[in-house]
Enzyme design. Structure first.
Site, PDB file in Angstrom:
ATOM      1  N   ASN A  86       0.809  -1.218   0.000  1.00  0.00           N
ATOM      2  CA  ASN A  86       0.000   0.000   0.000  1.00  0.00           C
ATOM      3  C   ASN A  86       0.844   1.270   0.000  1.00  0.00           C
ATOM      4  O   ASN A  86       0.366   2.346   0.353  1.00  0.00           O
ATOM      5  CB  ASN A  86      -0.984   0.001   1.175  1.00  0.00           C
ATOM      6  CG  ASN A  86      -0.319  -0.204   2.521  1.00  0.00           C
ATOM      7  OD1 ASN A  86       0.899  -0.379   2.615  1.00  0.00           O
ATOM      8  ND2 ASN A  86      -1.101  -0.190   3.575  1.00  0.00           N
ATOM      9  N   ARG A 136       4.199   8.284  10.994  1.00  0.00           N
ATOM     10  CA  ARG A 136       3.775   7.915  12.342  1.00  0.00           C
ATOM     11  C   ARG A 136       3.649   9.188  13.167  1.00  0.00           C
ATOM     12  O   ARG A 136       4.489  10.090  13.096  1.00  0.00           O
ATOM     13  CB  ARG A 136       4.768   6.950  12.993  1.00  0.00           C
ATOM     14  CG  ARG A 136       4.753   5.546  12.378  1.00  0.00           C
ATOM     15  CD  ARG A 136       3.418   4.845  12.605  1.00  0.00           C
ATOM     16  NE  ARG A 136       3.363   3.503  12.027  1.00  0.00           N
ATOM     17  CZ  ARG A 136       2.851   3.220  10.842  1.00  0.00           C
ATOM     18  NH1 ARG A 136       2.366   4.186  10.068  1.00  0.00           N
ATOM     19  NH2 ARG A 136       2.816   1.971  10.409  1.00  0.00           N
ATOM     20  N   GLN A 142      -3.842   4.947  18.427  1.00  0.00           N
ATOM     21  CA  GLN A 142      -4.861   4.772  17.407  1.00  0.00           C
ATOM     22  C   GLN A 142      -5.840   3.692  17.855  1.00  0.00           C
ATOM     23  O   GLN A 142      -5.398   2.572  18.126  1.00  0.00           O
ATOM     24  CB  GLN A 142      -4.231   4.402  16.054  1.00  0.00           C
ATOM     25  CG  GLN A 142      -3.422   5.533  15.481  1.00  0.00           C
ATOM     26  CD  GLN A 142      -3.008   5.351  14.031  1.00  0.00           C
ATOM     27  OE1 GLN A 142      -2.737   6.323  13.355  1.00  0.00           O
ATOM     28  NE2 GLN A 142      -2.957   4.130  13.525  1.00  0.00           N
ATOM     29  N   HIS A 148      -6.730   6.973  10.028  1.00  0.00           N
ATOM     30  CA  HIS A 148      -5.614   6.323   9.330  1.00  0.00           C
ATOM     31  C   HIS A 148      -6.157   5.477   8.173  1.00  0.00           C
ATOM     32  O   HIS A 148      -6.348   4.267   8.290  1.00  0.00           O
ATOM     33  CB  HIS A 148      -4.823   5.459  10.308  1.00  0.00           C
ATOM     34  CG  HIS A 148      -3.483   5.049   9.791  1.00  0.00           C
ATOM     35  ND1 HIS A 148      -2.511   4.492  10.582  1.00  0.00           N
ATOM     36  CD2 HIS A 148      -2.934   5.112   8.547  1.00  0.00           C
ATOM     37  CE1 HIS A 148      -1.437   4.219   9.870  1.00  0.00           C
ATOM     38  NE2 HIS A 148      -1.675   4.579   8.615  1.00  0.00           N
TER      39      HIS A 148
END
Length: 387
Positions: free
Chosen positions: A147, A285, A314, A333
Protein backbone atom coordinates in the site's frame (compact mmCIF):
# COMPACT_ATOMS: atom_id res chain seq x y z
CA UNK A 1 -2.45 -26.80 14.34
CA UNK A 2 -1.99 -23.08 14.78
CA UNK A 3 -4.14 -20.45 16.46
CA UNK A 4 -4.20 -17.15 14.57
CA UNK A 5 -5.56 -14.00 16.23
CA UNK A 6 -6.44 -11.27 13.73
CA UNK A 7 -7.13 -7.71 14.95
CA UNK A 8 -9.05 -5.61 12.42
CA UNK A 9 -11.04 -2.39 12.47
CA UNK A 10 -14.81 -2.33 12.95
CA UNK A 11 -17.31 -2.75 10.14
CA UNK A 12 -19.05 0.35 8.72
CA UNK A 13 -21.69 1.78 11.06
CA UNK A 14 -24.31 0.98 8.40
CA UNK A 15 -23.10 -2.60 8.01
CA UNK A 16 -20.89 -4.18 5.37
CA UNK A 17 -21.66 -3.06 1.81
CA UNK A 18 -23.93 -5.22 -0.30
CA UNK A 19 -22.62 -3.49 -3.42
CA UNK A 20 -19.67 -1.25 -4.24
CA UNK A 21 -19.09 1.96 -6.18
CA UNK A 22 -16.98 0.05 -8.72
CA UNK A 23 -17.23 -3.51 -9.96
CA UNK A 24 -13.47 -4.12 -10.10
CA UNK A 25 -10.13 -2.73 -9.02
CA UNK A 26 -7.16 -2.64 -11.41
CA UNK A 27 -4.69 -5.46 -10.88
CA UNK A 28 -1.13 -4.49 -9.96
CA UNK A 29 1.44 -7.10 -10.93
CA UNK A 30 4.54 -5.44 -9.50
CA UNK A 31 6.12 -2.33 -8.07
CA UNK A 32 8.97 0.02 -9.04
CA UNK A 33 12.31 -1.70 -8.56
CA UNK A 34 11.07 -5.11 -9.65
CA UNK A 35 9.30 -6.46 -6.57
CA UNK A 36 6.27 -8.49 -7.56
CA UNK A 37 2.86 -8.09 -6.00
CA UNK A 38 1.83 -10.78 -3.47
CA UNK A 39 1.72 -14.29 -4.92
CA UNK A 40 -0.29 -16.59 -2.64
CA UNK A 41 -1.26 -20.01 -3.95
CA UNK A 42 -4.89 -18.89 -4.02
CA UNK A 43 -7.30 -16.30 -2.57
CA UNK A 44 -10.83 -16.70 -1.20
CA UNK A 45 -12.06 -13.15 -1.80
CA UNK A 46 -13.02 -10.84 -4.62
CA UNK A 47 -10.58 -7.91 -5.05
CA UNK A 48 -12.40 -4.68 -4.34
CA UNK A 49 -14.38 -6.03 -1.40
CA UNK A 50 -14.05 -4.63 2.12
CA UNK A 51 -11.50 -7.04 3.58
CA UNK A 52 -9.84 -4.95 6.30
CA UNK A 53 -12.76 -4.84 8.73
CA UNK A 54 -13.79 -7.65 11.09
CA UNK A 55 -16.39 -9.15 8.75
CA UNK A 56 -13.90 -9.16 5.86
CA UNK A 57 -11.43 -11.23 7.91
CA UNK A 58 -8.76 -10.50 5.27
CA UNK A 59 -10.36 -13.36 3.32
CA UNK A 60 -8.52 -15.86 5.53
CA UNK A 61 -11.17 -17.97 7.30
CA UNK A 62 -11.87 -20.58 4.64
CA UNK A 63 -8.18 -21.09 3.90
CA UNK A 64 -7.20 -21.51 7.56
CA UNK A 65 -10.14 -23.56 8.80
CA UNK A 66 -9.94 -26.01 5.87
CA UNK A 67 -6.37 -26.72 6.99
CA UNK A 68 -7.50 -27.27 10.59
CA UNK A 69 -6.25 -24.01 12.07
CA UNK A 70 -8.17 -21.71 14.41
CA UNK A 71 -8.89 -18.12 13.41
CA UNK A 72 -10.07 -15.51 15.93
CA UNK A 73 -11.01 -12.12 14.48
CA UNK A 74 -11.73 -9.11 16.69
CA UNK A 75 -11.58 -5.34 16.87
CA UNK A 76 -11.38 -5.40 20.69
CA UNK A 77 -7.73 -4.70 21.42
CA UNK A 78 -7.41 -2.38 24.43
CA UNK A 79 -7.19 -3.26 28.10
CA UNK A 80 -6.59 -6.42 30.12
CA UNK A 81 -10.11 -7.72 29.47
CA UNK A 82 -9.97 -7.19 25.70
CA UNK A 83 -10.49 -10.11 23.35
CA UNK A 84 -6.91 -9.68 22.17
CA UNK A 85 -5.50 -10.01 25.68
CA UNK A 86 -7.70 -13.00 26.49
CA UNK A 87 -6.68 -14.82 23.30
CA UNK A 88 -2.96 -14.05 23.48
CA UNK A 89 -2.12 -16.76 25.99
CA UNK A 90 -2.16 -19.55 23.39
CA UNK A 91 -1.87 -17.59 20.13
CA UNK A 92 0.75 -18.74 17.65
CA UNK A 93 0.23 -15.82 15.25
CA UNK A 94 -1.06 -12.27 15.69
CA UNK A 95 -2.11 -10.31 12.61
CA UNK A 96 -2.69 -6.58 12.91
CA UNK A 97 -2.93 -3.45 10.78
CA UNK A 98 -1.28 -0.02 11.06
CA UNK A 99 -4.76 1.54 10.90
CA UNK A 100 -6.03 -0.34 14.00
CA UNK A 101 -2.82 -1.55 15.57
CA UNK A 102 -2.65 -4.33 18.11
CA UNK A 103 0.17 -2.89 20.21
CA UNK A 104 2.38 -5.91 20.90
CA UNK A 105 4.28 -4.45 23.83
CA UNK A 106 6.98 -6.29 25.71
CA UNK A 107 4.41 -6.99 28.43
CA UNK A 108 1.94 -8.51 25.99
CA UNK A 109 4.67 -10.57 24.33
CA UNK A 110 5.66 -11.89 27.76
CA UNK A 111 2.04 -13.04 28.26
CA UNK A 112 2.05 -14.86 24.90
CA UNK A 113 4.41 -17.81 25.37
CA UNK A 114 3.28 -19.56 22.17
CA UNK A 115 3.62 -16.50 19.92
CA UNK A 116 5.92 -17.20 16.99
CA UNK A 117 4.83 -14.78 14.22
CA UNK A 118 3.51 -11.21 14.17
CA UNK A 119 2.20 -10.03 10.81
CA UNK A 120 1.34 -6.49 9.76
CA UNK A 121 -1.39 -6.51 7.10
CA UNK A 122 0.08 -3.48 5.37
CA UNK A 123 3.36 -1.71 6.07
CA UNK A 124 4.88 -0.37 9.27
CA UNK A 125 5.63 -2.65 12.23
CA UNK A 126 6.44 -0.14 14.97
CA UNK A 127 3.36 -1.28 16.93
CA UNK A 128 5.43 -4.39 17.72
CA UNK A 129 8.18 -4.11 20.33
CA UNK A 130 10.96 -5.27 18.04
CA UNK A 131 13.49 -5.69 20.87
CA UNK A 132 11.11 -8.02 22.70
CA UNK A 133 10.37 -9.91 19.49
CA UNK A 134 14.08 -10.40 18.83
CA UNK A 135 14.70 -11.59 22.38
CA UNK A 136 11.93 -14.16 22.06
CA UNK A 137 12.85 -15.27 18.54
CA UNK A 138 9.48 -14.14 17.17
CA UNK A 139 9.34 -13.48 13.43
CA UNK A 140 7.87 -10.10 12.47
CA UNK A 141 6.71 -9.62 8.89
CA UNK A 142 4.73 -7.08 6.87
CA UNK A 143 3.41 -6.86 3.33
CA UNK A 144 6.05 -4.44 2.09
CA UNK A 145 5.04 -2.15 -0.79
CA UNK A 146 1.43 -3.43 -0.82
CA UNK A 147 0.00 0.00 0.00
CA UNK A 148 2.97 2.33 -0.46
CA UNK A 149 1.55 3.96 -3.58
CA UNK A 150 -1.81 4.33 -1.84
CA UNK A 151 -0.09 6.37 0.89
CA UNK A 152 1.86 8.41 -1.68
CA UNK A 153 -1.36 9.36 -3.47
CA UNK A 154 -2.98 10.35 -0.17
CA UNK A 155 0.04 12.51 0.66
CA UNK A 156 -0.16 14.45 -2.60
CA UNK A 157 -3.90 14.92 -2.04
CA UNK A 158 -3.33 16.36 1.42
CA UNK A 159 -0.55 18.68 0.25
CA UNK A 160 -2.86 20.13 -2.38
CA UNK A 161 -5.79 20.29 0.06
CA UNK A 162 -3.74 22.36 2.52
CA UNK A 163 -2.03 24.69 0.07
CA UNK A 164 -5.21 25.31 -1.97
CA UNK A 165 -7.38 25.64 1.18
CA UNK A 166 -9.71 22.99 -0.22
CA UNK A 167 -11.53 21.88 2.93
CA UNK A 168 -12.88 25.30 3.99
CA UNK A 169 -13.98 25.91 0.39
CA UNK A 170 -15.84 22.60 0.35
CA UNK A 171 -17.52 23.50 3.64
CA UNK A 172 -18.81 26.78 2.15
CA UNK A 173 -20.34 24.85 -0.74
CA UNK A 174 -22.02 22.39 1.63
CA UNK A 175 -23.39 25.25 3.75
CA UNK A 176 -24.93 26.86 0.66
CA UNK A 177 -22.53 29.80 0.51
CA UNK A 178 -20.63 31.45 -2.33
CA UNK A 179 -17.98 33.05 -0.16
CA UNK A 180 -15.13 33.42 -2.62
CA UNK A 181 -13.00 35.69 -0.47
CA UNK A 182 -13.33 33.40 2.55
CA UNK A 183 -12.27 30.47 0.40
CA UNK A 184 -9.19 32.08 -1.12
CA UNK A 185 -7.84 34.10 1.81
CA UNK A 186 -5.52 31.16 2.63
CA UNK A 187 -5.23 29.58 -0.84
CA UNK A 188 -1.95 29.50 -2.81
CA UNK A 189 -0.48 27.79 -5.86
CA UNK A 190 1.79 24.85 -5.21
CA UNK A 191 3.74 25.74 -8.36
CA UNK A 192 7.30 27.05 -7.70
CA UNK A 193 7.17 26.14 -4.00
CA UNK A 194 10.00 24.20 -2.37
CA UNK A 195 8.69 20.79 -1.35
CA UNK A 196 10.72 18.21 0.53
CA UNK A 197 10.41 14.72 1.93
CA UNK A 198 11.93 13.49 5.16
CA UNK A 199 13.01 10.06 3.90
CA UNK A 200 12.87 8.92 0.28
CA UNK A 201 12.19 5.22 0.46
CA UNK A 202 9.31 3.53 -1.31
CA UNK A 203 6.70 6.09 -0.26
CA UNK A 204 8.87 9.20 -0.15
CA UNK A 205 10.30 8.61 -3.62
CA UNK A 206 6.82 7.90 -4.99
CA UNK A 207 5.67 11.25 -3.58
CA UNK A 208 8.61 13.06 -5.17
CA UNK A 209 7.87 11.49 -8.55
CA UNK A 210 4.21 12.48 -8.37
CA UNK A 211 5.02 16.05 -7.39
CA UNK A 212 7.52 16.77 -10.16
CA UNK A 213 4.84 17.63 -12.80
CA UNK A 214 3.55 20.40 -10.52
CA UNK A 215 6.60 22.54 -11.28
CA UNK A 216 7.91 22.54 -7.72
CA UNK A 217 11.49 22.54 -6.45
CA UNK A 218 12.08 19.16 -4.87
CA UNK A 219 14.23 18.42 -1.82
CA UNK A 220 14.85 15.37 0.36
CA UNK A 221 16.95 13.88 3.11
CA UNK A 222 17.47 10.21 3.85
CA UNK A 223 19.98 7.95 5.60
CA UNK A 224 20.58 6.41 2.14
CA UNK A 225 21.22 8.93 -0.61
CA UNK A 226 19.39 8.23 -3.87
CA UNK A 227 21.41 7.37 -7.01
CA UNK A 228 22.76 10.37 -8.89
CA UNK A 229 20.66 9.55 -11.96
CA UNK A 230 17.46 9.72 -9.88
CA UNK A 231 18.50 13.06 -8.41
CA UNK A 232 19.12 14.40 -11.93
CA UNK A 233 15.87 12.97 -13.30
CA UNK A 234 13.75 14.64 -10.62
CA UNK A 235 15.92 17.71 -10.05
CA UNK A 236 16.37 16.82 -6.39
CA UNK A 237 18.33 18.79 -3.82
CA UNK A 238 19.80 16.49 -1.17
CA UNK A 239 20.15 17.68 2.43
CA UNK A 240 22.53 16.07 4.88
CA UNK A 241 20.02 16.25 7.73
CA UNK A 242 16.41 17.03 8.49
CA UNK A 243 17.25 20.41 10.02
CA UNK A 244 18.69 21.67 6.76
CA UNK A 245 15.65 20.32 4.93
CA UNK A 246 13.17 21.94 7.34
CA UNK A 247 14.75 25.39 6.91
CA UNK A 248 14.65 25.14 3.12
CA UNK A 249 11.12 24.11 2.17
CA UNK A 250 7.59 25.47 2.08
CA UNK A 251 6.05 21.99 2.36
CA UNK A 252 7.59 19.10 4.29
CA UNK A 253 6.27 15.56 3.97
CA UNK A 254 7.32 12.93 6.53
CA UNK A 255 7.96 9.35 5.38
CA UNK A 256 10.47 8.01 7.92
CA UNK A 257 9.81 5.02 10.18
CA UNK A 258 9.27 5.54 13.89
CA UNK A 259 12.55 4.56 15.53
CA UNK A 260 14.30 5.98 18.63
CA UNK A 261 16.03 8.70 16.59
CA UNK A 262 12.78 9.97 15.04
CA UNK A 263 10.52 9.73 18.11
CA UNK A 264 9.44 13.33 18.90
CA UNK A 265 11.88 14.73 16.35
CA UNK A 266 9.62 17.54 15.13
CA UNK A 267 9.47 19.51 18.36
CA UNK A 268 9.06 23.25 19.03
CA UNK A 269 12.67 23.91 18.06
CA UNK A 270 12.66 22.06 14.74
CA UNK A 271 9.22 23.32 13.71
CA UNK A 272 10.27 26.80 14.83
CA UNK A 273 13.20 26.68 12.42
CA UNK A 274 10.84 26.35 9.46
CA UNK A 275 9.85 29.50 7.61
CA UNK A 276 6.59 31.06 8.74
CA UNK A 277 3.64 29.72 6.80
CA UNK A 278 5.10 26.28 6.08
CA UNK A 279 3.05 23.12 5.83
CA UNK A 280 3.71 19.65 7.25
CA UNK A 281 2.07 16.48 5.98
CA UNK A 282 2.68 13.37 8.05
CA UNK A 283 1.38 10.00 6.78
CA UNK A 284 4.23 8.15 8.55
CA UNK A 285 3.78 7.92 12.34
CA UNK A 286 2.28 10.48 14.71
CA UNK A 287 5.00 10.24 17.33
CA UNK A 288 7.60 11.55 14.88
CA UNK A 289 6.10 14.96 15.70
CA UNK A 290 5.45 16.43 19.13
CA UNK A 291 1.66 16.49 19.37
CA UNK A 292 1.37 19.77 21.27
CA UNK A 293 4.18 21.49 19.36
CA UNK A 294 2.08 21.04 16.20
CA UNK A 295 -0.93 22.64 17.89
CA UNK A 296 1.16 25.57 19.13
CA UNK A 297 2.69 26.12 15.69
CA UNK A 298 -0.72 26.22 14.01
CA UNK A 299 -2.14 28.57 16.62
CA UNK A 300 0.85 30.93 16.36
CA UNK A 301 0.94 30.90 12.55
CA UNK A 302 4.39 29.32 12.34
CA UNK A 303 2.68 26.52 10.39
CA UNK A 304 0.02 27.39 7.84
CA UNK A 305 -1.34 23.87 7.88
CA UNK A 306 -0.82 20.32 9.12
CA UNK A 307 -2.33 17.15 7.69
CA UNK A 308 -1.84 13.45 7.93
CA UNK A 309 -3.74 10.36 8.90
CA UNK A 310 -1.60 8.97 11.71
CA UNK A 311 -2.37 9.54 15.39
CA UNK A 312 -1.14 8.22 18.71
CA UNK A 313 -2.63 6.15 20.10
CA UNK A 314 -4.86 4.77 17.41
CA UNK A 315 -7.74 5.32 17.64
CA UNK A 316 -7.24 8.67 19.41
CA UNK A 317 -9.44 9.96 22.21
CA UNK A 318 -12.46 12.07 21.29
CA UNK A 319 -10.78 15.11 22.87
CA UNK A 320 -7.45 14.68 21.06
CA UNK A 321 -6.30 18.27 20.27
CA UNK A 322 -5.62 17.47 16.62
CA UNK A 323 -9.35 17.07 16.08
CA UNK A 324 -9.98 20.76 16.82
CA UNK A 325 -6.69 22.56 16.08
CA UNK A 326 -6.88 25.26 13.38
CA UNK A 327 -5.95 24.78 9.71
CA UNK A 328 -5.64 21.02 9.76
CA UNK A 329 -6.60 18.36 7.24
CA UNK A 330 -6.46 15.24 9.40
CA UNK A 331 -8.16 11.99 8.45
CA UNK A 332 -8.44 8.68 10.31
CA UNK A 333 -5.61 6.32 9.33
CA UNK A 334 -7.03 5.48 5.90
CA UNK A 335 -4.27 6.34 3.43
CA UNK A 336 -3.09 2.76 3.02
CA UNK A 337 -6.37 0.88 3.29
CA UNK A 338 -8.24 1.72 0.12
CA UNK A 339 -10.20 -1.16 -1.34
CA UNK A 340 -7.47 -1.44 -3.96
CA UNK A 341 -4.76 -1.72 -1.30
CA UNK A 342 -6.76 -4.21 0.77
CA UNK A 343 -6.75 -6.70 -2.08
CA UNK A 344 -2.95 -6.58 -2.10
CA UNK A 345 -2.26 -6.65 1.62
CA UNK A 346 -4.84 -9.40 2.19
CA UNK A 347 -3.15 -11.48 -0.51
CA UNK A 348 0.25 -10.71 0.99
CA UNK A 349 -0.89 -11.73 4.46
CA UNK A 350 -2.06 -15.05 3.04
CA UNK A 351 1.26 -15.50 1.24
CA UNK A 352 3.14 -14.96 4.51
CA UNK A 353 0.91 -17.42 6.35
CA UNK A 354 1.22 -20.01 3.59
CA UNK A 355 5.01 -19.81 3.80
CA UNK A 356 5.12 -19.96 7.59
CA UNK A 357 2.62 -22.81 7.92
CA UNK A 358 4.40 -24.81 5.19
CA UNK A 359 7.84 -24.19 6.72
CA UNK A 360 9.00 -22.28 3.65
CA UNK A 361 11.05 -19.05 3.82
CA UNK A 362 9.07 -15.81 3.91
CA UNK A 363 10.13 -13.32 1.26
CA UNK A 364 13.13 -11.32 2.37
CA UNK A 365 11.38 -8.03 1.53
CA UNK A 366 8.52 -8.95 3.90
CA UNK A 367 10.78 -9.66 6.87
CA UNK A 368 11.30 -7.16 9.68
CA UNK A 369 12.65 -9.47 12.41
CA UNK A 370 13.80 -13.05 11.91
CA UNK A 371 16.17 -15.34 13.76
CA UNK A 372 16.51 -12.95 16.68
CA UNK A 373 17.67 -9.96 14.61
CA UNK A 374 16.46 -7.30 12.22
CA UNK A 375 16.16 -8.88 8.79
CA UNK A 376 15.21 -8.07 5.21
CA UNK A 377 13.36 -4.76 4.98
CA UNK A 378 13.69 -4.39 8.75
CA UNK A 379 17.48 -4.32 8.56
CA UNK A 380 17.27 -1.53 5.97
CA UNK A 381 14.53 0.58 7.52
CA UNK A 382 14.50 0.08 11.29
CA UNK A 383 16.90 0.57 14.15
CA UNK A 384 16.72 -0.56 17.76
CA UNK A 385 18.92 -0.40 20.81
CA UNK A 386 20.96 -3.17 19.20
CA UNK A 387 21.50 -1.35 15.94
Amino acid sequence: MAKIVCVLYDDPVTGCPTSYARDTVPAVAGYPGGQTAPTPKDIDFTPGELLGSVSGELGLRSFLEKAGHTLVVTSDKEGPDSVLDRELADADVVISQPFWPAYLTAERIARAPELKLAVTAGIGSDHVDLEAAMSRGITVAEVTYSNSISVAEHTVMQILALVRNYLPSYEWAVKGGWNIADCVERAYDLEAMNVGTFAAGRIGLAVLRRLKPFGVKLHYTDRYRLPAEVERELGLTFHEDVRSLARSVDVLSIHAPLVPSTDGLFDDELIGSMQRGSYIVNPARARIVDRDAVVRALESGRLAGYAGDVWYPQPPAADHPWRTMPHHGMTPHVSGTTLSAQARYAAGTREILECWLDGRPIRDEYLIVDGGALAGTGAHSYSTGRR
